[in-house]
Design a protein around this motif. Structure first.
Motif, short mmCIF file in Angstrom:
data_model
loop_
_atom_site.label_atom_id
_atom_site.label_comp_id
_atom_site.label_asym_id
_atom_site.label_seq_id
_atom_site.Cartn_x
_atom_site.Cartn_y
_atom_site.Cartn_z
N SER A 254 -35.85 -160.22 -74.54
CA SER A 254 -35.09 -158.99 -74.78
C SER A 254 -35.74 -157.81 -74.06
CB SER A 254 -34.99 -158.71 -76.27
OG SER A 254 -36.27 -158.54 -76.85
N ALA A 255 -37.06 -157.90 -73.82
CA ALA A 255 -37.74 -156.83 -73.08
C ALA A 255 -37.21 -156.74 -71.65
CB ALA A 255 -39.25 -157.06 -73.09
N SER B 201 -34.06 -149.34 -75.12
CA SER B 201 -35.15 -149.92 -75.90
C SER B 201 -34.81 -151.35 -76.33
CB SER B 201 -35.42 -149.08 -77.15
OG SER B 201 -34.32 -149.18 -78.05
N ARG B 202 -35.84 -152.11 -76.71
CA ARG B 202 -35.61 -153.47 -77.20
C ARG B 202 -34.80 -153.44 -78.49
NH1 ARG B 202 -40.86 -157.30 -76.91
NH2 ARG B 202 -39.24 -158.80 -77.51
N ALA B 203 -35.01 -152.41 -79.30
CA ALA B 203 -34.25 -152.29 -80.55
C ALA B 203 -32.76 -152.16 -80.25
CB ALA B 203 -34.74 -151.10 -81.36
N VAL C 193 -27.25 -154.32 -80.20
CA VAL C 193 -26.01 -154.61 -79.46
C VAL C 193 -25.69 -156.10 -79.48
CG1 VAL C 193 -24.91 -154.62 -77.19
CG2 VAL C 193 -26.18 -152.60 -77.97
N LEU C 194 -26.67 -156.94 -79.15
CA LEU C 194 -26.41 -158.37 -79.02
C LEU C 194 -26.20 -159.05 -80.37
CD1 LEU C 194 -28.81 -159.38 -76.11
CD2 LEU C 194 -26.41 -158.69 -76.02
N ASN C 195 -26.68 -158.42 -81.43
CA ASN C 195 -26.48 -158.99 -82.77
C ASN C 195 -25.37 -158.29 -83.55
OD1 ASN C 195 -28.64 -161.10 -82.98
ND2 ASN C 195 -29.94 -159.32 -82.55
N ASP C 196 -24.67 -157.36 -82.85
CA ASP C 196 -23.58 -156.62 -83.50
C ASP C 196 -24.02 -156.02 -84.83
OD1 ASP C 196 -21.60 -157.01 -81.54
OD2 ASP C 196 -21.26 -159.05 -82.27
N THR C 197 -25.19 -155.42 -84.84
CA THR C 197 -25.72 -154.82 -86.07
C THR C 197 -24.83 -153.65 -86.50
OG1 THR C 197 -27.96 -155.40 -85.36
CG2 THR C 197 -27.75 -153.77 -87.13
#
Length: 331
Positions: free
Chosen positions: A11-12, A21-23, A28-32
């Motif tokens: 992810s980095a 940022s990695r966060a 985004v990729l986990n649809d948080t």
């Protein structure tokens, strides 16, 4: 040859390429939910991930969410024919709609101990077509793994309804309604498929008993015209006029054996198979068969797994509605 030193994309790397940022990548990729990230940033992150071929680690996702999204299906040493393949395809699609990923392991306990498999994968659930000891079941339960048994027994675990007896009854009922009073059963010569063959034969026997017809004459029929022709002659010698075959492949062998023996189908001998594979439609004569709606079965298996994971009662499979005869010229 693959380069074993190639570093896994992280992810980095995605964050660096997207300029975030990695966060943010994780969100985004986990649809948080409840994250105020612009549509442009989301698109940039997804484009960077696609460009780099990045996929989030399943192990990391399990640690983060506290639950695996993998369902492990343990198949016995079965030949993976069209019907099993269709079932697994529909099951995979149905589980995906619940956010679950299907992993299938064909084989048997001699290949690798079952405990090693589920411990290595740490699935959310296991679908098994073979029994587990009480100790194995307890170990899975302690690990939070839901066990769903697809076995013809009701004394342990959750069971997936596989209506194989109904398949055999449908075959015999179709022949009986056509006027055949003495039936034969073409049993496969592959011992790996007894799981399906035995209940189908039981269904044929039950249908005959319900109509006070003689017990069906069962013979093993290899996928060989000469051996099949011997079986056809034996059936004719005992007055058999209709054959329920284990599946379409065995039924096609019976058709080949009938031609070799000079027996005309269906006037001298009617034949009905199971599965409705493509060659059944191209046979001479085209093969009457019994088919099961595997899309409905796959959705049912997936719903059963989800219900088991949530501690709810399993849904009921509408077996009578999804197993039907496909009439053609052979019976």
């Amino acid at each position: 040859m693959a380069d074993s030193t190639t570093k896994r994309v992280t992810s980095a790397d995605v964050a660096r390429l997207a300029g975030v940022s990695r966060a943010t990548v994780s969100y985004v990729l986990n649809d948080t939910p409840r994250q105020t990230i612009s549509a442009g940033t989301r698109d940039r992150v997804r484009e960077a991930a696609a460009r780099l071929g990045y996929s989030p680690s399943a192990a990391a996702r399990t640690l983060r969410t506290g639950r695996s999204d993998v369902v492990l299906c343990l198949l016995p040493d079965w030949p993976i024919g069209p019907e099993v393949g269709s079932n697994l395809g529909h099951l995979s699609a149905a589980l995906a709609r619940h956010g679950l990923t299907l992993v299938v392991h064909p084989g048997n306990r001699e290949d690798r101990p079952m405990a090693e498999l589920w411990k290595a994968i740490t699935p959310a659930a296991v679908i098994a077509y073979t029994g587990f000891s009480d100790a194995e079941t307890a170990a899975m339960r302690s690990a939070g793994v839901t066990l769903v048994l697809a076995l013809p027994r009701r004394d342990r675990g959750r069971e997936l309804a596989v209506p194989q007896e109904l398949v055999g009854r449908r075959q015999a009922e179709h022949l009986a309604q056509a006027g055949h009073t003495t039936l034969g059963y073409a049993y496969p010569d592959d011992p790996r498929v007894r799981f399906f063959a035995e209940p189908r034969l039981a269904g044929v026997r039950a249908a005959c008993a319900a109509r006070r017809l003689p017990t069906p004459v069962g013979l093993t029929v290899p996928l060989d015209p000469s051996a099949a022709s011997d079986a056809v002659r034996r059936w004719q010698a005992t007055g058999v006029t209709g054959i329920c075959a284990y599946n379409d492949e065995v039924a096609l062998a019976v058709l080949a054996g009938a031609r070799k023996a000079g027996v005309v189908v269906p006037s001298d001998l009617a034949v009905i198979g199971v599965d409705d594979i493509v060659p059944a439609r191209l046979a001479d004569p085209p093969l009457t068969t019994v088919t099961t709606d595997q899309a409905v079965v796959g959705a049912h298996l997936a719903a059963t797994v989800v219900a088991a994971m949530q501690g709810r009662a399993a849904p009921t499979l509408p077996a009578a509605d999804i197993v039907r005869v496909v009439p053609r010229e052979s019976a």
